[in-house]
Design an enzyme around this catalytic site. Sequence first.
Site, PDB file in Angstrom:
ATOM      1  N   HIS A 104       0.835  -1.223   0.000  1.00 31.11           N
ATOM      2  CA  HIS A 104       0.000   0.000   0.000  1.00 31.11           C
ATOM      3  C   HIS A 104       0.863   1.263   0.000  1.00 31.11           C
ATOM      4  CE1 HIS A 104      -3.848  -2.133   0.925  1.00 31.11           C
ATOM      5  NE2 HIS A 104      -3.037  -2.988   1.512  1.00 31.11           N
ATOM      6  N   ASN A 177     -10.153  -2.998   2.721  1.00 34.76           N
ATOM      7  CA  ASN A 177      -9.877  -2.992   1.286  1.00 34.76           C
ATOM      8  C   ASN A 177     -11.174  -2.775   0.518  1.00 34.76           C
ATOM      9  OD1 ASN A 177      -7.104  -3.447   1.415  1.00 34.76           O
ATOM     10  ND2 ASN A 177      -7.285  -5.671   1.263  1.00 34.76           N
ATOM     11  N   HIS A 368      -3.648   0.998  12.041  1.00 36.64           N
ATOM     12  CA  HIS A 368      -3.388  -0.250  12.762  1.00 36.64           C
ATOM     13  C   HIS A 368      -4.730  -0.871  13.160  1.00 36.64           C
ATOM     14  CE1 HIS A 368      -2.013  -3.193  15.472  1.00 36.64           C
ATOM     15  NE2 HIS A 368      -1.602  -2.460  16.474  1.00 36.64           N
ATOM     16  N   TYR A 391       1.181  -4.214  12.225  1.00 38.02           N
ATOM     17  CA  TYR A 391       1.040  -2.780  11.920  1.00 38.02           C
ATOM     18  C   TYR A 391       1.814  -1.897  12.882  1.00 38.02           C
ATOM     19  CZ  TYR A 391      -2.356  -3.947   8.348  1.00 38.02           C
ATOM     20  OH  TYR A 391      -2.950  -4.447   7.216  1.00 38.02           O
TER      21      TYR A 391
HETATM   22 FE1  HDD Z   1      -2.321  -4.806   5.584  1.00 39.11          FE
HETATM   23  C1  HDD Z   1      -0.929  -1.757   5.210  1.00 39.11           C
HETATM   24  C2  HDD Z   1      -5.335  -3.597   4.501  1.00 39.11           C
HETATM   25  C3  HDD Z   1      -3.607  -8.019   5.572  1.00 39.11           C
HETATM   26  C4  HDD Z   1       0.463  -5.933   7.064  1.00 39.11           C
HETATM   27  N1  HDD Z   1      -3.004  -3.036   4.950  1.00 39.11           N
HETATM   28  C5  HDD Z   1      -2.263  -1.884   4.878  1.00 39.11           C
HETATM   29  C6  HDD Z   1      -3.088  -0.823   4.382  1.00 39.11           C
HETATM   30  C7  HDD Z   1      -4.329  -1.339   4.178  1.00 39.11           C
HETATM   31  C8  HDD Z   1      -4.274  -2.731   4.555  1.00 39.11           C
HETATM   32  C9  HDD Z   1      -5.546  -0.600   3.662  1.00 39.11           C
HETATM   33  C10 HDD Z   1      -2.622   0.600   4.110  1.00 39.11           C
HETATM   34  C11 HDD Z   1      -2.879   1.502   5.285  1.00 39.11           C
HETATM   35  C12 HDD Z   1      -2.440   2.903   4.942  1.00 39.11           C
HETATM   36  O1  HDD Z   1      -3.073   3.494   4.059  1.00 39.11           O
HETATM   37  O2  HDD Z   1      -1.480   3.357   5.534  1.00 39.11           O
HETATM   38  N2  HDD Z   1      -4.095  -5.655   5.055  1.00 39.11           N
HETATM   39  C13 HDD Z   1      -5.229  -4.965   4.739  1.00 39.11           C
HETATM   40  C14 HDD Z   1      -6.347  -5.886   4.685  1.00 39.11           C
HETATM   41  C15 HDD Z   1      -5.848  -7.124   4.977  1.00 39.11           C
HETATM   42  C16 HDD Z   1      -4.449  -6.982   5.221  1.00 39.11           C
HETATM   43  C17 HDD Z   1      -7.778  -5.492   4.382  1.00 39.11           C
HETATM   44  C18 HDD Z   1      -6.559  -8.446   5.072  1.00 39.11           C
HETATM   45  C19 HDD Z   1      -7.800  -8.575   5.362  1.00 39.11           C
HETATM   46  N3  HDD Z   1      -1.679  -6.648   6.179  1.00 39.11           N
HETATM   47  C20 HDD Z   1      -2.380  -7.832   6.123  1.00 39.11           C
HETATM   48  C21 HDD Z   1      -1.612  -8.866   6.780  1.00 39.11           C
HETATM   49  C22 HDD Z   1      -0.456  -8.267   7.219  1.00 39.11           C
HETATM   50  C23 HDD Z   1      -0.523  -6.886   6.827  1.00 39.11           C
HETATM   51  C24 HDD Z   1      -2.041 -10.300   6.934  1.00 39.11           C
HETATM   52  C25 HDD Z   1       0.708  -8.859   7.969  1.00 39.11           C
HETATM   53  C26 HDD Z   1       0.690  -9.929   8.667  1.00 39.11           C
HETATM   54  N4  HDD Z   1      -0.518  -4.008   5.970  1.00 39.11           N
HETATM   55  C27 HDD Z   1       0.463  -4.642   6.629  1.00 39.11           C
HETATM   56  C28 HDD Z   1       1.656  -3.757   6.917  1.00 39.11           C
HETATM   57  C29 HDD Z   1       1.171  -2.383   6.348  1.00 39.11           C
HETATM   58  C30 HDD Z   1      -0.178  -2.723   5.774  1.00 39.11           C
HETATM   59  C31 HDD Z   1       2.955  -4.278   6.447  1.00 39.11           C
HETATM   60  C32 HDD Z   1       2.120  -1.674   5.398  1.00 39.11           C
HETATM   61  C33 HDD Z   1       2.156  -0.241   5.850  1.00 39.11           C
HETATM   62  C34 HDD Z   1       1.403  -0.223   7.083  1.00 39.11           C
HETATM   63  O3  HDD Z   1       0.967  -1.461   7.388  1.00 39.11           O
HETATM   64  O4  HDD Z   1       1.206   0.754   7.786  1.00 39.11           O
HETATM   65  O5  HDD Z   1       1.899  -3.716   8.259  1.00 39.11           O
END
Ligand code: HDD
Length: 724
Positions: A104, A177, A368, A391
């Site tokens: 993202h 999402n 988060h 997060y």
């Molecule tokens: Fe995630 C970012 C949504 C599964 C780890 N995720 C992130 C963002 C969204 C989502 C909208 C962007 C937030 C922003 O605009 O800053 N993610 C989801 C959804 C998931 C999902 C709807 C499943 C239902 N994500 C998911 C899993 C993991 C992560 C299973 C890790 C185990 N996601 C992250 C992250 C991010 C992230 C690496 C990257 C930047 C951030 O968090 O702030 O931690």
Amino acid sequence: MAPSKTSKNAAAKPSAKTASAKPKAFGAKGDADALRGSIGQGGETHQRAAGSNSRLTSNQGTVISDNQNSLRQGDRGPSLLEDFILREKITHFDHERIPERIVHARGSGAHGTFQVYQSQGHVTKAAFLQDPKVKTPVFVRFSTVAGGAGSIDTARDVRGFAVKFYTSEGNFDLVGNNIPVFFIQDAMKFPDLVHSVKMEPDRGFPQAASAHDTFWDFVSLMPESMHMLTWVMSDRAIPRSYRMMEGFGVHTFRLIDAKGKASFVKFHWRPLNGSFSLVWDEAVKLGGADYDFHRRDLWEAIDAGNFPEYELAFQVFDEKFADSFDFDVLDATKLIPEELVPLQVVGKMTLNRNPDNFFAETEQVAFHPGHVVPGIDFSNDPLLQGRLFSYLDTQLIRLGGPNFHQIPINQPKCPFRNLQRDGHMQMQVPKGQVNYEPNSLDPEAPRESPTDGFVSHPDPYPVVQSDKVRGRAESFGDHYSQARQFFLSQTKPEQDHIVGAFAFELGKVSRPAIRARMLAHLNIVHKDLGAKVAEALGMEIDPALVRAFAEPKTLKPSPALSLLAKAPQTIKGRKVGVLVTEGSSAALIAAIYKAAMKEGAKVELVGPRVSGVSGDDGAELPIDHALYAAPSVVFDAVIAIPSKDGVAGLLREAAAIDWLRDAFGHLKAIGHNAAAAPLLTKAGIEVDEAVVDIEGGAGLKAFIAAAKQHRLWSREPKVRSPGD
Ligand code: HDD
């Protein structure tokens, strides 16, 4: 922009420094600096003369006398290490970038408010869901998933839909999402999924695209991805606008009422203007025409006061329903059809303010799923549980330390106090001797609040005595039935697009074995899907691969899963492009503006040049774009009204022919006058109900009616076949 009064005055007067007589105070380029000042670009020259508030200083407050030249030994001599001003400026610049989000990374944000329609006290005690008079501030960030921060907006991809509610009881982040299910069931697989979809590690491409070997290799070995893949290959993954897409919390969460009673909930966002998508060829061309298509669209809409609105809806159910449902509600690869648990619309979010600073707000906002408030709680979904770790961890590296909650965009708007101290970038100055608890020294120090503080739901869910296992419940085992249900719930054009998208993506996969595995999966999802994709690829389905999986259930289609079936007829918030030439009818242009404005749409004039084009009344036309800079992909509907003389020039312009040919191929409404007829012929346009002569017969009204249909789907078989 006209120079401000201060600038003009300042430019006229010599600055204190130039006046103070050293002839070469600005070095050898003194003349150029003076010129820059006089034409209003070298703001510093003006600022020196403009009073103490606008004086340029170092980060330590030292007033800077010269922001054009570094310190050196003589005009042509070496620069001096002593130049603390140069070093501070360059060092700060060198550190301007922070690590981009691992997923993202590319996103756009907006401020707004949320208001509940009526109290939701019957299901949750969350304060922001009680009083319809309360406006809760929000910040939203929409994003793509796979590409880097500078990647294109219109890639085929899931879109992030993350909302931070600054409630009176703390921040609640709904990090969702635009698709209600996910690729995997367990967070353990997330790094593998993300590695596979990002650019391949040896070659560093493709950027922002899933159409490559590693992604399809991974998912073809991951049957649980099949449901999500049917969504990602659908039109949902190429939305027309962030303003026109649904959002989902994905996981099952919990709502807790004032008595501690828990219900399960799925969160949904519904845009009030309806959900619309691009067609693939349009998305591809937009990638070149306007890299920032979605970012610009959101910004311009809010800037124009056309505020995007989304309703928040709940699907609330209890454990009895959860147990009776065919699938496990803890499995994020499954949804609950609206026909089984209807949506209850609970409130509305309005996005009404653009960020003041992209980096400070959109880039630094830290979401988060673990940011919850009393009245909202988690479920045992193993994907959600993994996210609860990820997060916070990612913000520590991305934002540089544990005090990221003090960055203005992340700060709660309610009071927050605790005894956490110090760390990188501590912005607060906590007072007093006490930084521990319990203590007897400071009766004012923060203490826990057993009566109204956050209490985790005790979760009587059957956590029976069991061994530690690395495994999954059998109830997570059916990976195909809902994928089939999704496919069967789509209208014919939507099904065709799914076939086309699979054919495109798999066509980019170089290893035949990966394609063969995917075809076997698709054949299990639905025979038509498998057969059509196989045909488009020119491959046979390998029966040996198909037999390895059990036949899924054929569930009742869920019409709510189709975008087309529920699309409203509207052009509110949309753009109509009008191609004009020297001598185009001013009266007709005025009528077009009037008709579009009545429907809440915006008109932009496209001319052979960006200025100096007059209408038939001799007045200059307010051209918005030159033709070469505004292909028809940036508009929702188009009108070509050249003058009789002007059309000859357009007939020699490939850009003008493409303008109409593309609009036709993208199934858009096309309005025209009689003079445009040869242009339409040259562009190969066959007249149908969305190609409208706006001067004659039903005229503009018929054009608006055609544009309100978004696209003329019945035209599609004439311009492409599924799999193209
Ligand atoms: Fe995630 C970012 C949504 C599964 C780890 N995720 C992130 C963002 C969204 C989502 C909208 C962007 C937030 C922003 O605009 O800053 N993610 C989801 C959804 C998931 C999902 C709807 C499943 C239902 N994500 C998911 C899993 C993991 C992560 C299973 C890790 C185990 N996601 C992250 C992250 C991010 C992230 C690496 C990257 C930047 C951030 O968090 O702030 O931690």
